[in-house]
Write an enzyme that holds these catalytic residues in place. Sequence first.
Site, mmCIF file in Angstrom:
data_model
loop_
_atom_site.group_PDB
_atom_site.id
_atom_site.type_symbol
_atom_site.label_atom_id
_atom_site.label_comp_id
_atom_site.label_asym_id
_atom_site.label_seq_id
_atom_site.Cartn_x
_atom_site.Cartn_y
_atom_site.Cartn_z
ATOM 1 N N GLY A 4 0.824 -1.202 0.000
ATOM 2 C CA GLY A 4 0.000 0.000 0.000
ATOM 3 C C GLY A 4 0.857 1.249 0.000
ATOM 4 O O GLY A 4 1.997 1.230 0.457
ATOM 5 N N GLY A 6 0.536 5.731 0.433
ATOM 6 C CA GLY A 6 -0.252 6.909 0.734
ATOM 7 C C GLY A 6 0.574 8.148 0.462
ATOM 8 O O GLY A 6 1.699 8.067 -0.032
ATOM 9 N N VAL A 11 3.429 1.117 2.815
ATOM 10 C CA VAL A 11 3.178 -0.027 3.682
ATOM 11 C C VAL A 11 3.761 -1.272 3.024
ATOM 12 O O VAL A 11 3.497 -1.552 1.857
ATOM 13 C CB VAL A 11 1.674 -0.210 3.964
ATOM 14 N N ASP A 121 -10.753 10.320 6.323
ATOM 15 C CA ASP A 121 -10.003 9.969 5.118
ATOM 16 C C ASP A 121 -10.657 8.810 4.346
ATOM 17 O O ASP A 121 -9.990 8.112 3.611
ATOM 18 C CB ASP A 121 -8.566 9.605 5.473
#
Length: 128
Positions: A4, A6, A11, A121
């Site tokens: 992941g 962001g 991640v 979010d």
Amino acid sequence: RVIGEGGYSCVYLAHDLRTSRQFALKCIKKCLVANNGVSHRLLAEKEAYEELRHPFICRLFSTFQDEDSLYFVLELARGGDLFEVIDTHGGRLPEDWARHYLGSVALGIQHMHSRGYVYRDLKVRCVH
């Protein structure tokens, strides 16, 4: 491997070699946090993870840092990003799956709100 990404973090899938357990390792570059003035949000995120215990909220096991980065060791949520799951199924989920995911998200957010946290979010996109 990366599981992941962001705006301020990446991640990774991490393994504990002693126990063979897998975790999500969130890596936040200190220079991005310092340069964008989001350190207070990062601290609030850590405090929320430490306080919130719910089946639909990933658990924080540990935090640490090195010279360049901050790290959160999180419970691994298998199955991938919900948007990827939807895409895999041609942009639509079976109704019972959709009910399950919606209920899980609603219960997790309800628990957060009951503890005084607001989740801001949540990403929504339209699928046709």
